[in-house]
Design an enzyme around this catalytic site. Structure first.
Site, PDB file in Angstrom:
ATOM      1  N   ASP A 150       0.862  -1.170   0.000  1.00 34.52           N
ATOM      2  CA  ASP A 150       0.000   0.000   0.000  1.00 34.52           C
ATOM      3  C   ASP A 150       0.912   1.238   0.000  1.00 34.52           C
ATOM      4  O   ASP A 150       2.104   1.143   0.276  1.00 34.52           O
ATOM      5  CB  ASP A 150      -0.880  -0.037   1.259  1.00 34.52           C
ATOM      6  CG  ASP A 150      -1.722   1.214   1.425  1.00 34.52           C
ATOM      7  OD1 ASP A 150      -2.265   1.686   0.417  1.00 34.52           O
ATOM      8  OD2 ASP A 150      -1.829   1.710   2.556  1.00 34.52           O
TER       9      ASP A 150
ATOM     10  N   PHE B 225      -9.995  21.759  -6.420  1.00 33.95           N
ATOM     11  CA  PHE B 225      -9.144  20.741  -7.060  1.00 33.95           C
ATOM     12  C   PHE B 225      -9.855  19.394  -7.054  1.00 33.95           C
ATOM     13  O   PHE B 225     -10.492  19.014  -6.086  1.00 33.95           O
ATOM     14  CB  PHE B 225      -7.825  20.627  -6.298  1.00 33.95           C
ATOM     15  CG  PHE B 225      -6.813  19.720  -6.937  1.00 33.95           C
ATOM     16  CD1 PHE B 225      -5.812  20.238  -7.747  1.00 33.95           C
ATOM     17  CD2 PHE B 225      -6.852  18.348  -6.738  1.00 33.95           C
ATOM     18  CE1 PHE B 225      -4.876  19.411  -8.336  1.00 33.95           C
ATOM     19  CE2 PHE B 225      -5.925  17.512  -7.317  1.00 33.95           C
ATOM     20  CZ  PHE B 225      -4.929  18.045  -8.121  1.00 33.95           C
TER      21      PHE B 225
ATOM     22  N   ASN C  50      -8.517  -1.088   4.121  1.00 36.72           N
ATOM     23  CA  ASN C  50      -8.582  -1.363   2.685  1.00 36.72           C
ATOM     24  C   ASN C  50      -7.486  -2.316   2.228  1.00 36.72           C
ATOM     25  O   ASN C  50      -7.506  -2.770   1.084  1.00 36.72           O
ATOM     26  CB  ASN C  50      -8.487  -0.051   1.888  1.00 36.72           C
ATOM     27  CG  ASN C  50      -7.192   0.698   2.165  1.00 36.72           C
ATOM     28  OD1 ASN C  50      -6.705   0.714   3.294  1.00 36.72           O
ATOM     29  ND2 ASN C  50      -6.622   1.307   1.151  1.00 36.72           N
TER      30      ASN C  50
END
Length: 1217
Positions: free
Chosen positions: A431, A612, A881
């Protein structure tokens, strides 16, 4: 107790353009018509939630699960059956279970206790170890389940409850910086318009904060008392794993309102920049989306253990074969010879030795032989390995070099089953966020009006200069010396120096800039001071941050959506432009050096904010300054800004482009800054169109907003560029460099956007300048039409084919390729008809980065690599995750960082920082692999040596089923007399020290290449065991066959021969393990020589017991006084071990392995006496790599040398750190 709360007056929904748009029509819904066409109520959308009435969900027909979660492998009910199944998956245990059952029958040559007791001990010990490891997982689950959250208990009052007691329908109040305990529907927040900021780093790796907005109809629910009479019904989708979708309706006050993902707060994400929120629980426990993405804790087995089962199958085949030979021989002897052996009274024989039914007797003897030769299968092997692995895990846990002082955490081996797998890793899948990075940016350099500012060197620049000066071009000096060097100034060539200074930590978090030209107001003396002023104001105004004052210290901090914004604001403050206040319509700055009156407060009115996002790659603020001028300020990716520059706005473009390239080479993240002056009439015209698009209703609303934004974001004037250093976790570049030198492949799987992941790739040297990037993406991922999907798939397949062809045609051996792929493209790439093409391309690339991947895609990529390559994979992550890939990989490593404990709870090993992965693999992995491999090979050797002598004697004795050894000898052989030396081999053996492992990373490749557990070595050890058994049996038979052993002329009986043979076995196998060991401590000496001494203590003590029968006083009266016994022991032991001694002597002299060379250098102290040779050997012991800091430094060295050749020798280059 009920509390009134002060709400923030900022209404972000009025300010934001893209983030807060949703379904404006839903608040004004007038009934079911508002959600016509919704699938709610149909298949897969049957969930009903009664808000503020959770008791209805605790009973049928709803009966939803509680919020309790569990990551354990077992529970009270399943432990016994599952743990027993795990134990008897091992073929040896299954065999011994069968022999234990047969030991209860008359065919067994041993007593039942001698067969059942060892099996019960081995299986019981292994099950206790499994239970203890699962108990640790249970305790970590309890930590999560015991967290507290404020829950509405009724009558407008809230109380704290544990997470595990939370129910569907409960109304909860979550405070700032707390994790959400379940999947929630947002009702209201501390902001008037129901906005809240959410950090989803734990779910998708994104560091930027997400905006969530409640329905307007629930905004009045702003205080505890307002929930007294709150009721509503949510009808929505059933539990599923999709993190980014949600479909449902809210029935409230006789109206129906459509719900979408912008109102859903997912478990394990965190509330940020928002004082509090109220929400209702929709999904709990294992129904929550993050838990739906996790999989059941798998039962993992190492490759060595699986191969060990295959070896045991082979030994079992040998066992059956020799048992068949024995049974056939027994049947033949029974039929032909037993009738002539009158003294055995054949007329009284039973069915076990009936001469009239030899075939039946042979079958019964087959069972006897299977039990008798069972010592070929080492029952104590498994329990010895369990003991060794637990000890190895303890050493990993206690390694002080993997202790993190900041958190107080040590490395933890959460399962000891996979220790040796750490030494065989081929591919690491990591990750990004929180694993490689620590989510901190430092403002380091900037380019303003074509002039570069900032003299402090980046890590890449410091290492390159030092490496170059020390002769790194010839690879004589290892990279780690560069990091440890503290020289202030180094000489590149004669007369040319590079001043780097010592690495210093900045006292200001987020600001490492140093240049007197800009600091302390000196920028006012620069030629382009007006441009510099504008540059600083862009930093201070163009953002969405909120200033917060620490009441205790009075210090000002910024709650920013991204670390970059925070670094820009800190930089602006240090330059004298402090952002200190924000209102709905204005931004306020304290400017120090823009007026002769000292610090001046200025107000800038914010007219529009175009924020953004990953698609726009830019942010724009339109503001009105104190002179009533309308100014557009824009910052973004350089390619995006440069495309929008006016003809007269490109004055600084050539110099800025040059600086941006230099910053990129130095590993820095860059943004370009620009502005545009707007006329009043032009702005009014555009704003009218903008408001029209912003208030429009329909699916093309976002496209209209983007079109209108493009109309104003043009004709820009370039001001300059920023360069921030992405603060990686300590030691990440060095760790990746050494892992690359150790020959490991590294993939990065992140939920972050592509440009962020690429920047991190550069920062940690997975990517570098000059590397050829292959980007795989598709723009059709959002379309659902079948032809669009087909076109996207065909496009991706063509991209992969073209990229593969380009890699194959590349002729430059030093060329390096990097593969970058996004989540949408990955969806197609992982399909069955394309995944192998994708994998083949990825394997050819030096580094692979997968962006915008979901947790499930992380797991699928890990599975593809694991199954496609057939090599050991290791996944490392720190968030929920990452759980899927951690569980899918052969080895899962969790980082106990700031993202919760889900990754750690699902992992096999946990560390507190990524840099500790180097020591975990290169040191402990290397040691554990080699220890376990040698231990298993030795185990089979000693058991073959011992077991085959039983077969030889039984054949010698007419296949009678007679053992030459006493039952006690056989019982103690594996349990006592040879167990401790082999355990000491598995626990303490070191071919080289930890320091040498780190200095010679290529030694690690002995594991992935399986050098110590390939069939050549396994069969070699088996052959050694076969030779030793033959030598022990036949030399002893020849010596004692007709030779007197006592002064009275008596010859040896079976007990004397058996005891002598057993003594020879004890000596031979213990001398053998002493020859195998490379590293001796007093413990090994005690165990090896103590085992031999224990044998003599035992035989003397046993010989004194009346129950010893044939062995009564055998040592003190028979063998001890006989010189032939000692001579035979010495001769046989020498005969068994001299061939191995010759083999290792030849190997070390003529074909040495890497560690043999290092051992000899260290033994002869050549590392001290001949440093040149030592450095040369160290440089050889690295895998040639195209990634990592070494490869990047080499590229930088070539660049510096090229520059130096163009300069005069007297030039001095200064870069102060």
């Amino acid at each position: 107790m009920a509390r009134a709360r002060k709400r923030d007056r900022l209404r972000w929904s009025k300010l934001y353009t893209f983030s807060c748009f949703g379904h404006p029509h839903t608040d004004e819904a007038a009934g079911p018509a508002a959600v016509s066409g919704s699938p709610v109520g149909g298949p897969g959308f049957s969930r009903i939630v009664h808000c503020n009435n959770s008791i209805l969900h605790r009973r049928k027909p709803l009966k939803y699960p509680t919020n309790y979660i569990s990551t354990t492998k077992y529970n009270v009910l399943t432990f016994l059956p599952k743990a027993i199944f795990e134990q008897f998956r091992r073929v040896a245990n299954l065999y011994f279970l069968l022999t234990a059952i047969l030991s209860l029958t008359p065919v067994c040559p041993f007593s039942p206790v001698s067969m059942i007791a060892p099996l019960a001990f081995v299986v019981g010990l292994s099950m206790i170890k499994e239970a203890l490891e699962d108990w640790r997982r249970f305790m970590q689950d309890m930590k999560v389940n015991s967290r507290k959250v404020s829950v509405h208990k009724g009558e407008g009052e809230f109380e704290f409850r544990h997470w595990e007691d939370l129910c569907v329908g409960d109304v909860v109040r979550v405070e700032k910086d707390q994790f959400f305990p379940a999947d929630l529907l947002l009702l209201s927040s501390s902001y008037e318009d129901g906005i809240c900021y959410v950090e989803t780093m734990n779910l998708d790796g994104e560091t930027n904060l997400k905006l969530k907005r409640s329905l307007e109809v629930t905004l009045p629910l702003e205080e505890d008392e307002t929930f007294k009479d709150f009721r509503g019904i949510i009808r929505c989708e059933d539990p599923n794993a999709s993190l980014y979708t949600f479909i449902g309706n809210l029935e409230y006050e006789r109206q129906v309102y459509a719900l979408d993902p912008s109102q859903i707060l997912l478990r394990d994400s965190k509330l940020r920049n928002t004082a509090f929120i109220y929400a209702v629980v929709v999904f709990t426990g294992h129904d929550s989306k993050v838990m739906q993405n996790s999989t059941e804790s798998p039962s993992k087995r190492s490759r060595i253990e699986k191969k060990m089962d295959l070896i045991i199958y082979i030994l079992f085949t040998v066992l059956v074969l020799i048992s068949l030979i024995s049974s056939i021989g027994f049947a033949v002897r029974i039929k032909l010879d037993l009738p002539r052996w009158w003294y055995l009274q054949p007329q009284n024989s039973n069915k076990l030795d009936d001469p009239t039914r030899p075939a039946l007797s042979g079958i019964f003897h087959l069972i006897t032989a299977l039990i008798l030769y069972g010592y070929l299968i080492p029952i104590s092997l498994y329990v010895s390995i369990e003991v060794v692995k637990v000890a190895q895990a303890h050493f990993i846990n206690q390694d002080i070099h993997m202790f993190d002082e900041e958190t107080g955490n040590t490395a933890q081996a959460r399962t000891s089953n996979l220790n040796e797998e750490l030494g065989q890793v081929h591919t690491i899948l990591s990750d990004k966020t929180g694993t490689l990075t620590c989510n901190q940016m430092d403002f380091l350099k900037c380019s303003i009006a074509g002039v570069s500012y900032g003299v402090r060197a980046s890590e890449v620049e410091r290492a390159a200069a030092k490496q170059m000066a020390s002769g790194a071009a010839d690879h004589d000096n290892p990279v780690e010396d560069v990091w440890e060097s503290n020289e202030d100034e180094i000489q590149l060539v004669e007369g040319v120096t590079f001043s780097v200074g010592k690495t210093q930590k900045s006292s200001i978090k987020g600001f490492s800039f140093q240049d007197d030209r800009l600091m302390q107001g000196h920028w006012t003396n620069e030629p382009n001071s007006s441009t510099i002023l504008l540059f600083f104001r862009i930093l201070a105004i163009c953002h969405t941050a909120i200033p917060e004052v620490n009441e205790a210290t009075g210090a000002l901090t910024y709650e920013a959506e991204s670390p970059d914004e925070g670094a820009f604001l800190v930089a602006a403050r240090e330059f004298g432009f402090e952002f200190f206040k924000r209102t709905q319509a204005s931004v306020f700055l304290k400017e120090k050096y823009t007026s002769s009156n000292g610090t001046t407060e200025r107000e800038f009115k914010i007219l529009n904010l175009l924020e953004f996002n990953s698609k726009r790659k830019r942010m724009t603020v339109i503001m009105r300054d104190e002179d009533n001028r309308i100014v557009l300020l824009c910052k973004g990716a350089d390619t995006i800004i440069f495309d929008r520059l006016a003809k007269n706005g490109r004055l600084y473009e050539p110099d800025t482009t040059k600086h941006l390239n230099e910053y990129g080479e130095a590993g820095l993240r860059t943004l370009a800054l620009s502005y545009r002056m707007l006329e009043e009439s032009e702005y009014e015209s555009w704003n009218a169109e903008f408001l029209k698009a912003k208030t429009s209703i329909g699916p093309d609303r976002e496209l209209q907003l983007e079109r209108v934004a493009d109309l104003i974001e043009k004709e820009l004037i370039l001001v300059g560029a920023t360069a921030v250093e992405d603060k990686l976790q300590t030691g990440v570049p060095q760790c990746i460099d050494r892992l690359a030198q150790a020959g490991l492949k590294i993939w990065v799987l992140t939920g972050d956007k592509m440009e962020t992941a690429i920047n991190i790739g550069y920062a940690c040297s997975l990517l570098r300048q000059g590397m050829k990037q292959i980007s795989l993406s598709t723009t059709a991922g959002d379309q659902v039409a079948q032809d669009a999907q087909k076109a996207a798939k065909e496009s991706l397949m063509l991209q992969i084919a073209n990229a593969s062809q380009m890699v194959k045609l590349e002729k430059d051996p030093d060329a390096a390729f990097a593969l970058v792929i996004d989540g949408k493209a990955l969806t197609f790439a992982l399909e069955d008809d394309m995944k192998h093409m994708f994998l083949n391309l990825a394997v050819e690339c030096a580094s692979v980065i997968c962006c915008r991947v979901s947790p499930r895609q992380k797991a699928l990529v890990t599975r593809l690599v694991k199954e496609g390559l057939g090599k050991t994979t290791l996944a490392v992550g720190d968030g929920a995750n990452d759980v899927g890939m951690i569980q899918e990989a052969d080895i899962g490593v969790g980082i106990s960082g700031v993202e919760g404990m889900q990754a750690v709870m699902a992992s096999d090993f946990s560390i507190s920082q990524f840099r500790f992965l180097e020591r975990l693999l290169v040191v402990h992995g290397h040691w554990c692999y080699k220890r376990i491999a040698q231990m298993i090979c030795y185990f089979f050797y000693k058991n073959i040596t011992f077991g085959l002598t039983i077969f030889y004697f039984e054949a010698f004795a007419g296949f009678s089923g007679q053992s030459v050894y006493d039952d006690w000898f056989m019982l103690l052989f594996n349990v006592v007399l040879t167990s401790l030396p082999v355990i000491s081999l598995g626990v303490f053996e070191q071919d080289v020290s930890a320091e040498i492992c780190l200095q010679f990373p290529a030694l690690y490749q002995q594991g992935p290449n399986n050098l110590f557990f390939d069939w050549y070595r396994i069969l070699g050890w088996m052959a050694n065991g076969l030779y030793s058994s033959l030598a022990i049996f036949f030399l002893n038979i020849c010596i004692f066959y007709d030779q007197a052993i006592r002064s009275g002329g008596q010859t040896a009986d079976m007990a004397s021969v058996g005891t002598t043979m057993f003594s020879c076995i004890i000596w031979a196998v213990n001398i053998q393990i002493a020859l195998t060991m490379s590293h001796f401590t007093w413990i090994q000496h005690l165990f090896v020589w103590g085992s031999i001494g224990t044998w003599y203590v035992f035989i003397i003590t046993y010989g004194m017991a009346l129950k010893s029968r044939d062995n009564f006083q055998i040592m003190t009266e028979v063998l001890g006084p006989a010189p032939i016994y000692w001579a035979a022991t010495l001769l046989v032991t020498a005969a068994c071990n001299i061939p191995y001694l010759i083999h290792i002597s030849y190997q070390r002299s003529c074909n040495p392995l890497d560690h043999h060379v290092i051992q000899e250098i260290k033994y002869l102290r050549k590392d001290v006496e001949d440093e040149t040779m030592w450095k040369r050997e160290r440089s050889k012991a690295r895998q040639r790599t195209k990634i990592g800091f070494t490869a990047r430094v080499d590229a930088k060295i070539k660049q510096l040398k090229g520059r130096l050749h163009k300069k005069s020798p007297s030039l001095t280059i200064h870069t102060v750190a």
